[in-house]
Design an enzyme around this catalytic site. Structure first.
Site, PDB file in Angstrom:
ATOM      1  N   ASN A  87      11.608  -7.186 -14.593  1.00 42.95           N
ATOM      2  CA  ASN A  87      10.284  -7.743 -14.366  1.00 42.95           C
ATOM      3  C   ASN A  87      10.345  -9.138 -13.729  1.00 42.95           C
ATOM      4  O   ASN A  87       9.401  -9.563 -13.084  1.00 42.95           O
ATOM      5  CB  ASN A  87       9.536  -7.799 -15.710  1.00 42.95           C
ATOM      6  N   SER A 139       5.453  -4.624  -6.563  1.00 37.73           N
ATOM      7  CA  SER A 139       4.170  -5.274  -6.314  1.00 37.73           C
ATOM      8  C   SER A 139       3.439  -4.503  -5.239  1.00 37.73           C
ATOM      9  O   SER A 139       4.067  -3.879  -4.362  1.00 37.73           O
ATOM     10  CB  SER A 139       4.378  -6.709  -5.835  1.00 37.73           C
ATOM     11  N   TYR A 152       8.869 -12.167  -0.255  1.00 35.27           N
ATOM     12  CA  TYR A 152       8.510 -11.468  -1.499  1.00 35.27           C
ATOM     13  C   TYR A 152       8.213  -9.996  -1.230  1.00 35.27           C
ATOM     14  O   TYR A 152       8.690  -9.105  -1.951  1.00 35.27           O
ATOM     15  CB  TYR A 152       7.279 -12.161  -2.096  1.00 35.27           C
ATOM     16  N   SER A 153       7.459  -9.712  -0.189  1.00 32.29           N
ATOM     17  CA  SER A 153       7.122  -8.313   0.076  1.00 32.29           C
ATOM     18  C   SER A 153       8.349  -7.531   0.551  1.00 32.29           C
ATOM     19  O   SER A 153       8.491  -6.350   0.236  1.00 32.29           O
ATOM     20  CB  SER A 153       5.950  -8.182   1.052  1.00 32.29           C
ATOM     21  N   ALA A 154       9.258  -8.203   1.264  1.00 33.39           N
ATOM     22  CA  ALA A 154      10.504  -7.528   1.664  1.00 33.39           C
ATOM     23  C   ALA A 154      11.322  -7.158   0.434  1.00 33.39           C
ATOM     24  O   ALA A 154      11.851  -6.040   0.324  1.00 33.39           O
ATOM     25  CB  ALA A 154      11.328  -8.434   2.580  1.00 33.39           C
ATOM     26  N   ALA A 155      11.416  -8.081  -0.514  1.00 31.93           N
ATOM     27  CA  ALA A 155      12.192  -7.815  -1.732  1.00 31.93           C
ATOM     28  C   ALA A 155      11.559  -6.681  -2.534  1.00 31.93           C
ATOM     29  O   ALA A 155      12.255  -5.799  -3.046  1.00 31.93           O
ATOM     30  CB  ALA A 155      12.274  -9.080  -2.583  1.00 31.93           C
ATOM     31  N   ILE A 185      -3.248  -9.281 -11.166  1.00 33.30           N
ATOM     32  CA  ILE A 185      -3.227  -9.271 -12.625  1.00 33.30           C
ATOM     33  C   ILE A 185      -3.538 -10.685 -13.128  1.00 33.30           C
ATOM     34  O   ILE A 185      -3.042 -11.670 -12.562  1.00 33.30           O
ATOM     35  CB  ILE A 185      -1.833  -8.830 -13.150  1.00 33.30           C
TER      36      ILE A 185
END
Lengths: 245, 79
Positions: A87, A139, A152-155, A185
């Site tokens: 997480n 995500s 972040y979106s690549a990961a 969230i």
């Protein structure tokens, strides 16, 4: 249904809002929980709140040696390691035109490479036990992208592809590998938004509100359970209908 | 550790892991072709040998271990 008596789960990022709630819910279902995170205070607080069967296991996932040792520490503390919930995650947002190498590398290291290494180090015991659950918290932006979050979106998208490959490798051993992809969230991070930002966000969500950490935790509990044995390589989107993929 | 001892311990791991009869685990028995192992089984076997004998088997060496005899020979040299 969905009881986890006799199972032991390691939750990374347990000092955060979503990770803490995942730990609470798994513990509530009967699992022992190992609480990993960088901040000792919140981990100790949560361990004290949960009481028996909860163990604070502080770890900086940016530290390679500490990270590789974590599954072993967890198995020693709890007696086994049956469920791994990846997480923990960090953000270093910025437009890609101006994104520094460090901002890219740190986010990939913690959000993707650490997940690979923790999974790898956890698999041995699961293989022997012929039972295991790996649940990776991805995500919505891994699917849709988001300006300012190329790293972040690549990961997060990488995490989904990796999970599907590993799911195929270990399926015959009773181990499933799945992702949960949260949308917006309510956490400390979203509390900082102003009203205009919040309204703009809500306009995109058919359900008309932000999600709550326990709604993510419920999805994790399902995927960690015996009942989800036939679900592997899947991504469960929990986003109020914001992206229907 | 005697050579016969190594053979016995390797055979025990193979029998337990692959669920085959002991007499099928002969010198030239191939893990995959004769003993029904899949690729993940071979990885698990190598990891079990490493644990049992406290040795490290690098990936390129692991690839050459195809039969029971190969495994015993490698481990005898490594311990």
């Amino acid at each position: 249904m969905f009881e986890l008596n006799g199972k032991a789960a390691l939750v990374t990022g347990a000092s955060g809002g979503i990770g803490g709630e995942i730990a609470r819910v798994l513990h509530g279902a009967g699992a022992k929980v190992g609480l990993s995170g960088t901040r000792q205070g919140p981990l100790d607080g949560l361990a004290a709140e949960l009481g028996e069967g909860a163990f604070a296991l502080p770890c900086d996932l940016g530290d390679d040696d500490a990270l590789k040792a974590l599954p072993k520490q967890a198995a020693e503390a709890m007696g086994s390691l049956d469920i791994l919930v990846n997480n923990a995650g960090i953000t270093r947002d910025g437009l890609m035109m101006r994104m520094g190498d460090d901002d890219w590398a740190q986010v990939l290291d913690v959000n993707l490479t650490a997940v690979m290494k923790l999974s790898q180090a956890s698999l041995r015991g699961m293989m022997k036990a012929r039972w295991g659950r790996i649940v990776n918290i991805s995500s919505i932006v891994g699917e849709t992208g988001n300006p300012g979050q190329a790293n972040y979106s690549a990961a997060k998208a990488g995490m989904v592809g990796m999970s599907k490959s590993l799911a195929q490798e270990v399926a015959s051993r009773g181990i499933t590998v799945n992702c949960v992809a949260p949308g917006f969230i309510e956490t400390a991070m979203t509390d900082k938004l102003n009203d205009k930002q919040r309204d703009g966000m809500l306009a995109q969500i058919p359900v008309g509100r932000m999600g709550t950490p326990d709604e993510i935790a419920a999805a994790v509990l399902y995927l960690a359970s015996n009942e989800a044995a036939y679900v592997t390589g899947a991504t469960l989107h929990v986003n109020g209908g914001m992206a229907m993929v | 550790m005697s050579e016969g001892d190594i053979e016995t311990r390797v055979r025990k791991i193979v029998v337990e892991h692959l669920g085959v009869e002991e007499e099928k685990v002969t010198e030239n028995a191939s893990f995959i072709d004769d003993l029904g192992a899949d690729s993940l089984d071979t990885v698990e076997l190598v990891m079990a040998f490493e644990e049992e004998f406290g040795i490290e088997i690098p990936d390129d060496a692991a690839e050459t271990i195809q039969t029971f005899g190969d495994a015993v020979k490698f481990i005898k040299e490594a311990v």
